[in-house]
Design an enzyme around this catalytic site. Structure first.
Site, PDB file in Angstrom:
ATOM      1  N   THR A  72       0.858  -1.011  -0.103  1.00  0.00           N
ATOM      2  CA  THR A  72       0.129   0.138   0.102  1.00  0.00           C
ATOM      3  C   THR A  72       0.738   1.176   0.108  1.00  0.00           C
ATOM      4  O   THR A  72       0.827   2.117  -0.700  1.00  0.00           O
ATOM      5  CB  THR A  72      -0.918   0.059   1.322  1.00  0.00           C
ATOM      6  N   HIS A 201       4.970  -9.700   2.805  1.00  0.00           N
ATOM      7  CA  HIS A 201       3.859 -10.672   3.278  1.00  0.00           C
ATOM      8  C   HIS A 201       3.356 -11.346   2.295  1.00  0.00           C
ATOM      9  O   HIS A 201       2.512 -12.717   2.636  1.00  0.00           O
ATOM     10  CB  HIS A 201       2.887 -10.175   4.212  1.00  0.00           C
ATOM     11  N   THR A 237      13.297   5.594  10.523  1.00  0.00           N
ATOM     12  CA  THR A 237      14.216   4.489  10.970  1.00  0.00           C
ATOM     13  C   THR A 237      13.692   2.973  10.481  1.00  0.00           C
ATOM     14  O   THR A 237      12.636   2.847  10.317  1.00  0.00           O
ATOM     15  CB  THR A 237      14.156   4.364  12.541  1.00  0.00           C
ATOM     16  N   CYS A 326      -8.959  -7.786   1.041  1.00  0.00           N
ATOM     17  CA  CYS A 326      -8.717  -6.370   1.394  1.00  0.00           C
ATOM     18  C   CYS A 326      -9.952  -5.919   1.433  1.00  0.00           C
ATOM     19  O   CYS A 326     -10.322  -4.853   2.187  1.00  0.00           O
ATOM     20  CB  CYS A 326      -7.841  -5.792   0.498  1.00  0.00           C
TER      21      CYS A 326
HETATM   22  C1  PLP Z   1      -2.278  -6.284  -5.837  1.00  0.00           C
HETATM   23  C2  PLP Z   1      -2.049  -5.721  -4.358  1.00  0.00           C
HETATM   24  N1  PLP Z   1      -1.538  -4.454  -4.410  1.00  0.00           N
HETATM   25  C3  PLP Z   1      -1.282  -4.107  -3.144  1.00  0.00           C
HETATM   26  C4  PLP Z   1      -1.717  -4.850  -2.031  1.00  0.00           C
HETATM   27  C5  PLP Z   1      -1.463  -4.187  -0.655  1.00  0.00           C
HETATM   28  O1  PLP Z   1      -0.356  -4.757  -0.206  1.00  0.00           O
HETATM   29  P1  PLP Z   1       0.030  -4.659   1.547  1.00  0.00           P
HETATM   30  O2  PLP Z   1      -0.858  -5.367   2.174  1.00  0.00           O
HETATM   31  O3  PLP Z   1       1.383  -5.014   1.707  1.00  0.00           O
HETATM   32  O4  PLP Z   1      -0.367  -3.157   2.021  1.00  0.00           O
HETATM   33  C6  PLP Z   1      -2.165  -5.936  -2.117  1.00  0.00           C
HETATM   34  C7  PLP Z   1      -2.641  -6.621  -0.894  1.00  0.00           C
HETATM   35  O5  PLP Z   1      -3.735  -7.705  -0.914  1.00  0.00           O
HETATM   36  C8  PLP Z   1      -2.311  -6.733  -3.370  1.00  0.00           C
HETATM   37  O6  PLP Z   1      -2.852  -7.945  -3.433  1.00  0.00           O
END
Ligand code: PLP
Length: 392
Positions: A72, A201, A237, A326
């Site tokens: 993100t 992750h 940091t 998400c």
């Molecule tokens: C294609 C994509 N972009 C961005 C993200 C966001 O990543 P993060 O969870 O590391 O913020 C995700 C998470 O599901 C994702 O699948």
């Protein structure tokens, strides 16, 4: 009950070897990488080592790697870091919300945004990008592989068109890293990619870690203001243990790719897919027939509420996802599937199975006995299904 985890696109577990690599940086080597003394230098050298691993994976310079807190943040940094009021940006309707919502916010700040449609298979056609370019297009941001369907975009063609039109190109490679080779060097498929997002992750590294690759020629304004960390591109940091874990995970994924891991995983995914499609009628794969990452399949089960099926499978010990994790909690049908032309009902009847290198054949066999029975039970309870059967 031994649970079966088929939600690797939501997150992956930390690998034991990744955890072991990180452990000393929580305990003995806890220094701040900006400190001059020995404690600091140990931390700095570990961060540099991890940066080298990422640079090797991407075929870029270590200085082009910016460590962030995840996908993100990397997506936001790419967009907010290069766009200013009056600029035009092009993205697609199937992006992750980390890009889509950042784009909406930029619109409210005077950036014009064009959202490209996709085909019924979920592809952004290069010709639609060509037609959307304007003299003031500063950035094109198209994801590499979609988190819901696994569909892979023709990134080389899209990035080439963006460059020819004088725009920078960003790709969200969160669902591609660790699954496909990534090469941004002048000889690589991604030679026209200027900015690229990775999340830790999703590749067996800890949550809260990520990378934004920033090509040397790109002028990027930081989002955070503070110290001069990450060559003034990301103040704060460094998360030393997290960065060490990310470097280790990238090395492990690189070895797995070299030993044909992706082909074996695709075979397992295809077995799951074929098993469901042949035993359960009224099913189909979203994004079938175009290149997809090895681990993902998005399957619709007509006349079944995906949420009900997800819960039924959960009770049987199987973790899968409906649409994207998400967005869980939101009852809206997936924006990705509706952009591909699925009806809201079919989008709501879709489950995503995302495997990983830890998935076994025995687990897939078990899933193939549980899913058809669960679908049948739910359909028997569904008035809409009874009507559909009666009229066919
Ligand atoms: C294609 C994509 N972009 C961005 C993200 C966001 O990543 P993060 O969870 O590391 O913020 C995700 C998470 O599901 C994702 O699948």
């Amino acid at each position: 009950m031994q649970r079966i985890y088929l939600d690797a696109n939501a997150t992956t577990p930390l690998l034991p070897e990744v955890f072991e690599a990180m452990r000393p940086f929580y305990l003995e080597h806890f220094g701040n990488a900006s400190s001059i003394h020995q404690h600091g230098q140990e931390a700095r050298s570990a961060v540099d080592h991890a940066r080298d691993s990422i640079a090797r994976m991407l075929h870029c310079r270590p200085a082009e790697v910016v460590f962030t807190s995840g996908g993100t943040e990397s997506d936001n940094l790419a967009l907010f870091g290069v766009l200013a009021p009056g600029d035009h940006m092009i993205t697609s309707t199937i992006e992750h919300h980390a890009v889509l919502h950042a784009a909406h916010s930029l619109e409210s700040r005077g950036v014009e945004v064009t959202y490209l449609p996709v085909t019924s298979q979920g592809i952004v056609e290069p010709m639609t990008l060509l037609a959307a370019l304007k003299p003031n297009t500063k950035l094109v941001s198209i994801m590499y592989a979609n988190n819901e369907t696994g569909v892979i975009q023709p990134i080389d063609a899209l990035a080439g068109i963006a460059h020819a039109g004088g725009a920078l190109f960003h790709t969200d490679a969160v669902q591609t890293a660790g699954k496909l080779p990534l090469d941004v060097s002048p000889h690589g498929l991604l030679k026209d990619v200027d900015l690229l997002t990775i999340s830790g992750h999703k590749i067996f590294a800890p949550k809260g870690t990520g990378v934004l690759y920033v090509r040397r020629s790109v002028k990027l304004s930081p989002m955070f203001h503070g110290g001069s960390h990450e060559r003034q591109r990301r103040a704060g940091t460094e998360n030393v243990p997290g960065i060490v874990g990310l470097g280790k995970a990238v090395d492990v994924c690189g070895e797995w790719l070299k030993t044909d891991g992706a082909a074996k995983l695709a075979a397992l995914r295809d077995r799951l897919e074929a098993g469901i499609l042949t035993t359960v009628h009224g099913t189909g794969v979203n994004g079938a027939g175009v290149p997809r990452v090895a681990n993902t399949t998005s399957i619709y089960f007509d006349h079944v509420e995906a949420e009900a099926l997800l819960i039924a499978l959960d009770l049987k010990g199987i973790s899968v996802s409906g649409g994207s994790a998400c967005q869980s909690g939101a009852s809206e049908p997936s924006h990705v599937l509706t952009a591909m032309g699925l009806s809201p009902a079919r989008a709501r009847a879709t489950l995503r199975f995302s495997l990983s290198k830890l998935t076994t054949e025995a687990e897939i066999d078990e899933v193939l006995t549980i899913v058809p029975a669960a679908v049948m039970r739910l359909r028997e309870l569904s008035p809409a299904y009874k009507v559909a059967v009666a009229t066919t």
